[in-house]
Design a protein around this motif. Structure first.
Motif, short mmCIF file in Angstrom:
data_model
loop_
_atom_site.label_atom_id
_atom_site.label_comp_id
_atom_site.label_asym_id
_atom_site.label_seq_id
_atom_site.Cartn_x
_atom_site.Cartn_y
_atom_site.Cartn_z
N ALA A 638 2.37 6.77 0.14
CA ALA A 638 3.44 5.89 0.62
C ALA A 638 4.63 6.72 1.10
O ALA A 638 5.10 7.62 0.40
CB ALA A 638 3.87 4.94 -0.49
N ILE A 639 5.12 6.42 2.30
CA ILE A 639 6.27 7.14 2.86
C ILE A 639 7.55 6.74 2.15
O ILE A 639 8.43 7.56 1.89
CB ILE A 639 6.38 6.85 4.38
N GLN A 640 7.67 5.46 1.85
CA GLN A 640 8.84 4.98 1.14
C GLN A 640 8.45 3.80 0.26
O GLN A 640 7.40 3.19 0.44
CB GLN A 640 9.95 4.55 2.12
N GLY A 641 9.30 3.49 -0.71
CA GLY A 641 9.04 2.36 -1.59
C GLY A 641 7.88 2.61 -2.54
O GLY A 641 7.53 3.75 -2.87
N THR A 642 7.27 1.51 -2.99
CA THR A 642 6.14 1.56 -3.92
C THR A 642 4.84 1.33 -3.17
O THR A 642 4.74 0.40 -2.37
CB THR A 642 6.31 0.48 -5.02
N ALA A 643 3.87 2.19 -3.41
CA ALA A 643 2.60 2.12 -2.68
C ALA A 643 1.90 0.78 -2.93
O ALA A 643 1.87 0.27 -4.05
CB ALA A 643 1.69 3.26 -3.11
N LYS A 644 1.34 0.22 -1.84
CA LYS A 644 0.59 -1.03 -1.93
C LYS A 644 -0.89 -0.72 -1.71
O LYS A 644 -1.28 -0.32 -0.61
CB LYS A 644 1.07 -2.04 -0.89
N PRO A 645 -1.73 -0.90 -2.71
CA PRO A 645 -3.15 -0.59 -2.53
C PRO A 645 -3.86 -1.67 -1.72
O PRO A 645 -3.34 -2.78 -1.53
CB PRO A 645 -3.67 -0.57 -3.97
N CYS A 646 -5.03 -1.32 -1.25
CA CYS A 646 -5.88 -2.29 -0.55
C CYS A 646 -6.80 -2.93 -1.59
O CYS A 646 -7.40 -2.24 -2.41
CB CYS A 646 -6.69 -1.59 0.53
N HIS A 647 -6.91 -4.26 -1.56
CA HIS A 647 -7.78 -4.97 -2.49
C HIS A 647 -9.09 -5.31 -1.77
O HIS A 647 -9.08 -5.96 -0.73
CB HIS A 647 -7.11 -6.25 -2.98
N CYS A 648 -10.19 -4.86 -2.30
CA CYS A 648 -11.50 -5.06 -1.68
C CYS A 648 -12.41 -5.87 -2.61
O CYS A 648 -12.47 -5.60 -3.81
CB CYS A 648 -12.17 -3.73 -1.37
N THR A 649 -13.11 -6.85 -2.03
CA THR A 649 -14.07 -7.66 -2.79
C THR A 649 -15.38 -7.72 -2.02
O THR A 649 -15.40 -8.13 -0.86
CB THR A 649 -13.55 -9.09 -3.01
N VAL A 650 -16.45 -7.28 -2.64
CA VAL A 650 -17.77 -7.32 -2.02
C VAL A 650 -18.37 -8.70 -2.26
O VAL A 650 -18.57 -9.11 -3.41
CB VAL A 650 -18.69 -6.23 -2.60
N ILE A 651 -18.65 -9.43 -1.17
CA ILE A 651 -19.20 -10.77 -1.33
C ILE A 651 -20.69 -10.84 -0.95
O ILE A 651 -21.33 -11.85 -1.19
CB ILE A 651 -18.41 -11.82 -0.52
N ARG A 652 -21.19 -9.75 -0.35
CA ARG A 652 -22.65 -9.69 -0.11
C ARG A 652 -23.04 -8.23 0.07
O ARG A 652 -22.37 -7.46 0.77
CB ARG A 652 -23.03 -10.49 1.14
N ALA A 653 -24.13 -7.84 -0.57
CA ALA A 653 -24.64 -6.47 -0.46
C ALA A 653 -26.16 -6.54 -0.46
O ALA A 653 -26.78 -6.77 -1.50
CB ALA A 653 -24.13 -5.60 -1.60
N ASP A 654 -26.79 -6.37 0.72
CA ASP A 654 -28.24 -6.42 0.82
C ASP A 654 -28.89 -5.16 0.25
O ASP A 654 -29.98 -5.22 -0.29
CB ASP A 654 -28.66 -6.60 2.28
N ARG A 655 -28.22 -4.01 0.42
CA ARG A 655 -28.71 -2.77 -0.17
C ARG A 655 -28.13 -2.58 -1.55
O ARG A 655 -27.09 -3.16 -1.89
CB ARG A 655 -28.34 -1.57 0.72
N ASP A 656 -28.76 -1.74 -2.32
CA ASP A 656 -28.30 -1.49 -3.69
C ASP A 656 -27.23 -0.41 -3.67
O ASP A 656 -27.46 0.74 -4.07
CB ASP A 656 -29.48 -1.09 -4.57
N PHE A 657 -26.05 -0.76 -3.20
CA PHE A 657 -24.93 0.18 -3.16
C PHE A 657 -24.32 0.31 -4.55
O PHE A 657 -24.01 -0.69 -5.20
CB PHE A 657 -23.85 -0.30 -2.20
#
Length: 728
Positions: A638-657
């Motif tokens: 983060a350049i300034q302030g408080t870092a904001k993370p990215c929120h990721c949600t897997v809703i489909r996975a055909d391969r076994d990741f």
């Protein structure tokens, strides 16, 4: 709820009333600030300790929070219940929100006038504002809502020029004379505009100097450039200070700092200490430029010093366009040419040497439009293939019109520079600006079809990035504050079409307003698949989709409407190449959340000025969903302030990741954003899709915000733009 939260993900236990239960908890928690007369609501679940003004004729009390243009910034706090594995959490977040000041209405209008905007914009700024009048003594009737101005051919009607008739004054009387006779009030500013506080059918004209803007009214419109900058400066607080504010002022505002009788009545208690969650830090992937060994960036950032792009495309037949009073002296041009050569884009100079010029009028008038169109067309007619456009100052309106005429009407490649930034870079040194122009070259090389950098072998391993894969980014942006009813939403989609995941081809188009699901996703995906097949003579075996801007309540809709349409399109196309259906990995990603992480000690901080969590931080337990496969990742510094993370949600996975693979995949892709020498916070496919949506908004900006008659509705067949760009 407790039994549901303690069940394992594979458990069939399902709580249909989960969202309703969360809503009920929020109502209970928010009851305390709602009942507190000193606390004002900024938006849903957001409350502020609004500063009152004891002297509404002055802005003295607001001098440290003045955003200019008649607005102030107020620190507010969001609170909402959130479920996680085996527990219920209260998410508290600090933010700055724009409010109207508690001020005399005429004074407020004076402040707005300094922004240089027209009467129509001022009317929109004031519409639906609640105003108190002391001359009206009857309780309940002294607070009125702004309707609009009295419009005349020569401007706005004033208290002395606007007349009305009544049974008492059948021949008519001016507003100024009426207030003198009715209330014995001699107006100090009879030439000031008069405002209708009634309806269009039954107007109630009241002089603006008599009204005081009611306190605690949030501004719902769009901030201008200066206001946005000031708001960001006010909001930018490091994690340590943010944490202190949350546990002190924040909890006090929402009413959980001390004993709360409302919560006690429902048997609810809240631990006022922040929870501590485990995290880990992913290493940066190796990056590769032309004819150099790969390197790993420190703190998710690097520079171009001594580096040439991995694959440069020569910049031929280029020139520059000066807009308004902007200048481009010889020393600027010399450094620009040096950087074009240093980055491997060729040694040609501009044609013609003196460039082009467009004398602009006001930001939103037709003179500016015509000047831009003519200058761009003149350059194209002379064979110019690429233009450096120098804007006099940062202006969203002019930038939007430039994009419209260059991308849609004329069809010429370009990039923009701001004269003020150039002047600041060069100063009195004469040979500065190298870094600035080097960063500009990244955009230029991408626009010409080049590759700036790629991931090194370790970052491209098949364990992380599977072969024969196409990445897709999808986003939808919705209309905000326009003058036209039923304004459309904008769809943006991009897809990678090379082995390095650096060439992205996109589309943007309009669809029905306020509809989040992409109506034509099958057709759009078909276009991407055809382009991929033209390049590789087969369709991708793996398609990894990053979908931005979707809330939890819409996950099922994405699967049933968008992903099903993609499956159907693949089932239709893949047999043509004797291929089976692809493996899909669908990830919902976004930054429109209010979860932040704070280092618990110096060892976990990034050792920069802000002391944020380190780039590469991943959190996948403690605050994540009790049922979904989700995680938070912060690839950037983060350049300034408080870092904001990215929120990721897997809703489909055909391969076994494996979860680790998906997290590293997301993290590494954030280093492939070609327009910057740093990792970006939002995964690159989603970032590019967001840019496509923003570009579509620029194309329609002026059309949607013209001074249309009340009730005018958007019609696609009358729109200046509907989809994609000029074929050239």
């Amino acid at each position: 709820m407790a039994r549901y939260l303690q069940s394992v993900p594979e458990d069939s236990t399902h709580l249909e009333s989960r969202l309703s239960t969360i809503q009920a908890l929020n109502i209970i928690v928010n009851a305390t600030p709602n009942e507190n007369a000193a606390i004002y609501q900024a938006s849903r679940n957001v409350f502020a300790d609004y500063p009152r003004n004891s002297n509404p004729m002055e802005m003295t009390v607001y001098q440290n929070v003045d955003l200019t243009g008649g607005l102030i910034g107020v620190r507010a706090y969001y609170s909402s219940a959130k479920t996680s594995t085996a527990r219920i959490l209260l998410n508290v977040h600090g933010q700055c929100s724009p409010f109207y000041p508690e001020l005399n209405l005429r004074k407020l209008m004076e402040l707005f006038d300094r922004s240089g905007r027209d009467e129509f914009a001022k009317e929109r700024f004031l519409r639906r504002l609640r105003v108190q009048f002391d001359h009206i003594k009857k309780d309940g009737q002294n607070i009125k809502t702004v309707g609009g101005f009295y419009h005349r051919e020569d401007g706005l009607g004033s208290s002395e020029s606007v007349r009305f008739k009544s049974s008492q004054y059948p021949s008519g009387i001016s507003v100024a004379d009426y207030f003198k006779k009715k209330y014995d009030i001699k107006l100090q500013f009879p030439k000031a505009p008069v405002i209708n506080f009634g309806s269009d059918d039954k107007p109630v004209w009241i002089p603006v100097e008599l009204g005081i803007v009611m306190p605690g009214q949030p501004f719902r419109g769009k901030l201008n450039d200066e206001q946005t900058t000031k708001m960001l400066q006010m909001a930018a607080r490091g994690p340590a200070e943010n944490a202190r504010r949350l546990v002190n002022a924040g909890l006090k505002v929402i009413g959980v700092k001390t004993t709360n009788p409302i919560l006690s009545a429902f048997g609810i208690s809240i631990n006022t200490k922040m929870i501590v969650v485990p995290a880990r830090v992913l290493p940066p992937p190796p990056l590769l430029y032309n004819n150099q060994a790969s390197f790993k960036p420190e703190k998710a950032s690097w520079n171009l010093a001594g580096r040439k792009f991995y694959r440069s495309e020569p910049l031929q037949k280029w020139s520059y366009l000066r807009c308004g009073r902007s200048t481009f002296p010889d020393n600027y041009l010399r450094v620009l040419r040096q950087q074009i050569s240093a980055c491997g884009l060729g040694d040609e100079g501009p044609e013609p040497l003196q460039g082009y010029h467009a004398m602009l009028g006001k930001e939103d008038d037709d003179k500016t439009d015509e000047a831009l169109r003519k200058a761009l067309q003149r350059a194209k007619d002379n064979g110019v293939k690429f233009l450096f456009v120098i804007l006099e100052r940062k202006s969203k309106a002019i930038h939007a019109r430039l994009k419209f005429f260059a991308d849609i009407v004329v069809g010429i490649q370009h990039t923009t520079l701001v004269h003020a930034k150039l002047a600041a870079q060069f100063g009195d040194r004469g040979n500065a600006g190298v870094d600035y122009f080097a960063n500009i070259m990244q955009k230029v090389n991408m626009k010409m079809g080049g590759i700036n950098h790629i991931l090194g072998p370790e970052g491209m391993s098949q364990q992380i990035l599977p072969e024969k894969t196409m990445f897709v980014g999808i986003d939808v942006s919705h209309p905000t504050y326009t003058t036209m009813a039923n304004a459309p939403s904008i769809v943006g989609i991009v897809a990678s079409l090379d082995d390095y995941f650096t060439k992205w081809y996109g589309s943007t188009r309009i669809q029905e307003g306020r509809v989040e699901m992409v109506a034509e996703i099958g057709e759009l995906m078909g276009e991407r698949l055809n382009l991929y097949c033209q390049r590789f003579d087969k369709y991708p075996e793996n398609i990894i989709i990053y979908r931005d801007g979707v809330s939890e309540g819409q996950f099922e809709m994405v699967l049933k409407q968008e992903v099903s349409a993609i499956d159907a399109k693949c089932a239709q196309m893949y047999p043509r190449k004797n291929q089976g259906p692809p493996n899909l990995l669908v990830i919902i990603c976004g930054k429109r959340h209010r979860t932040r992480f704070y280092p618990t000690n110096a060892e976990h901080a990034d050792q920069t000025r802000n002391q944020n969590t380190k780039s590469g931080t991943v959190v996948d337990r403690g605050v994540t969903s009790e049922k979904f496969w989700d995680f938070f990742v912060q690839p950037h510094t983060a350049i300034q302030g408080t870092a904001k993370p990215c929120h990721c949600t897997v809703i489909r996975a055909d391969r076994d990741f494996a979860p680790d693979v998906v997290q590293r995949l997301n993290h590494n892709l954030s280093y492939l954003y070609g327009r910057a020498t740093k990792a970006v916070s939002l995964c690159t496919p989603a970032y590019y899709a967001d840019i496509m949506c923003e570009r579509g908004n620029k194309y329609l900006s002026k059309h949607l915000n013209k001074r249309w008659p009340k009730g005018t509705e958007f019609k696609a067949n009358e729109s200046p733009w509907q989809a994609d760009v000029h074929p050239e």
